[in-house]
Design a protein around this motif. Structure first.
Motif, PDB file in Angstrom:
ATOM      1  N   SER A 114     -22.093  41.963  43.257  1.00  0.00           N
ATOM      2  CA  SER A 114     -22.685  40.804  42.687  1.00  0.00           C
ATOM      3  C   SER A 114     -24.363  40.670  42.615  1.00  0.00           C
ATOM      4  O   SER A 114     -25.119  41.337  43.319  1.00  0.00           O
ATOM      5  N   LEU A 150     -27.467  39.429  42.781  1.00  0.00           N
ATOM      6  CA  LEU A 150     -28.125  38.718  43.681  1.00  0.00           C
ATOM      7  C   LEU A 150     -28.988  37.493  43.318  1.00  0.00           C
ATOM      8  O   LEU A 150     -28.690  36.341  44.035  1.00  0.00           O
ATOM      9  N   GLY A 176     -26.427  34.968  44.607  1.00  0.00           N
ATOM     10  CA  GLY A 176     -25.552  36.051  45.228  1.00  0.00           C
ATOM     11  C   GLY A 176     -25.125  35.574  46.690  1.00  0.00           C
ATOM     12  O   GLY A 176     -24.248  35.595  47.120  1.00  0.00           O
ATOM     13  N   GLU A 177     -26.402  34.861  47.173  1.00  0.00           N
ATOM     14  CA  GLU A 177     -26.131  34.529  48.598  1.00  0.00           C
ATOM     15  C   GLU A 177     -25.165  33.440  48.666  1.00  0.00           C
ATOM     16  O   GLU A 177     -24.320  33.319  49.518  1.00  0.00           O
ATOM     17  N   TYR A 188     -21.705  34.957  48.372  1.00  0.00           N
ATOM     18  CA  TYR A 188     -21.466  35.634  49.675  1.00  0.00           C
ATOM     19  C   TYR A 188     -20.870  34.348  50.584  1.00  0.00           C
ATOM     20  O   TYR A 188     -19.931  34.792  51.135  1.00  0.00           O
ATOM     21  N   ARG A 189     -21.413  33.389  50.656  1.00  0.00           N
ATOM     22  CA  ARG A 189     -21.080  32.444  51.623  1.00  0.00           C
ATOM     23  C   ARG A 189     -19.610  31.829  51.384  1.00  0.00           C
ATOM     24  O   ARG A 189     -18.802  31.689  52.196  1.00  0.00           O
ATOM     25  N   ILE A 208     -17.290  33.368  49.820  1.00  0.00           N
ATOM     26  CA  ILE A 208     -16.303  34.807  49.888  1.00  0.00           C
ATOM     27  C   ILE A 208     -16.043  34.601  51.696  1.00  0.00           C
ATOM     28  O   ILE A 208     -15.253  34.728  51.874  1.00  0.00           O
ATOM     29  N   GLU A 209     -17.341  34.473  52.218  1.00  0.00           N
ATOM     30  CA  GLU A 209     -17.244  34.538  53.881  1.00  0.00           C
ATOM     31  C   GLU A 209     -16.209  33.306  54.387  1.00  0.00           C
ATOM     32  O   GLU A 209     -15.532  33.737  55.400  1.00  0.00           O
ATOM     33  N   ALA A 263     -15.859  39.806  52.892  1.00  0.00           N
ATOM     34  CA  ALA A 263     -17.189  39.571  53.025  1.00  0.00           C
ATOM     35  C   ALA A 263     -17.889  41.180  53.266  1.00  0.00           C
ATOM     36  O   ALA A 263     -19.014  41.279  52.748  1.00  0.00           O
ATOM     37  N   VAL A 278     -19.063  43.296  49.881  1.00  0.00           N
ATOM     38  CA  VAL A 278     -19.926  42.607  49.098  1.00  0.00           C
ATOM     39  C   VAL A 278     -21.060  43.718  49.079  1.00  0.00           C
ATOM     40  O   VAL A 278     -21.824  44.267  50.123  1.00  0.00           O
ATOM     41  N   PHE A 284     -24.866  43.670  47.008  1.00  0.00           N
ATOM     42  CA  PHE A 284     -25.776  42.924  45.940  1.00  0.00           C
ATOM     43  C   PHE A 284     -26.617  43.894  45.124  1.00  0.00           C
ATOM     44  O   PHE A 284     -27.062  44.944  45.734  1.00  0.00           O
ATOM     45  N   VAL A 336     -25.793  43.556  54.439  1.00  0.00           N
ATOM     46  CA  VAL A 336     -25.096  43.673  53.311  1.00  0.00           C
ATOM     47  C   VAL A 336     -25.861  44.518  52.282  1.00  0.00           C
ATOM     48  O   VAL A 336     -27.041  44.516  52.117  1.00  0.00           O
TER      49      VAL A 336
END
Length: 124
Positions: free
Chosen positions: A52, A54, A61-62, A65-66, A68-69, A76, A79, A81, A100
């Motif tokens: 992904s 970022l 990207g963050e 990520y959240r 996905i988490e 998670a 991932v 970045f 990550v």
């Protein structure tokens, strides 16, 4: 070994380059332009690795990520970045208590493939 990889990249040229390169290396690749498409693909498929960007428009990207988490916590750790931050700027992404991996552009094909192998190996 062939892995299933999701590439989330808003820049068409980079997305296509990663798609072609990873397919050439023997992997199964899905691509997403943005968050909505990425989340739809994540709801339909499981991935060995998620690459992904970022910093992308609409959802960082963050933030992805959240999501996905929260929605797919087992994904998670998969991932990675990708960022264009200059190598002189140290960057360490860490979420949920775990680092990550970050690929800094420009990177080599060897580095890309090694990061993929590292992510798959640590998730076993």
């Amino acid at each position: 070994m062939a892995y299933r990889i999701l590439v989330v990249e808003d820049e068409a040229v980079l997305r296509e380059l990663l798609d072609v390169t990873l397919r050439w290396a023997g992997h199964h690749v899905d691509t997403a332009v943005g968050r909505r498409q990425a989340l739809e693909l994540l709801a339909e498929h499981s991935y060995n690795v998620i690459l992904s960007n970022l910093h992308k428009p609409g959802m960082s990207g963050e933030a992805l990520y959240r999501r996905i988490e929260h929605g797919w916590p087992h994904l998670a750790p998969r991932v990675v970045f990708v960022t264009g931050a200059s190598p002189s700027t140290p960057f360490q992404a860490q979420f949920g208590g775990r680092p990550v991996p970050v690929l800094t552009k420009p990177y080599t094909l060897e580095r890309l493939l090694q990061v993929i192998e590292d992510v798959v190996a640590r998730d076993v």
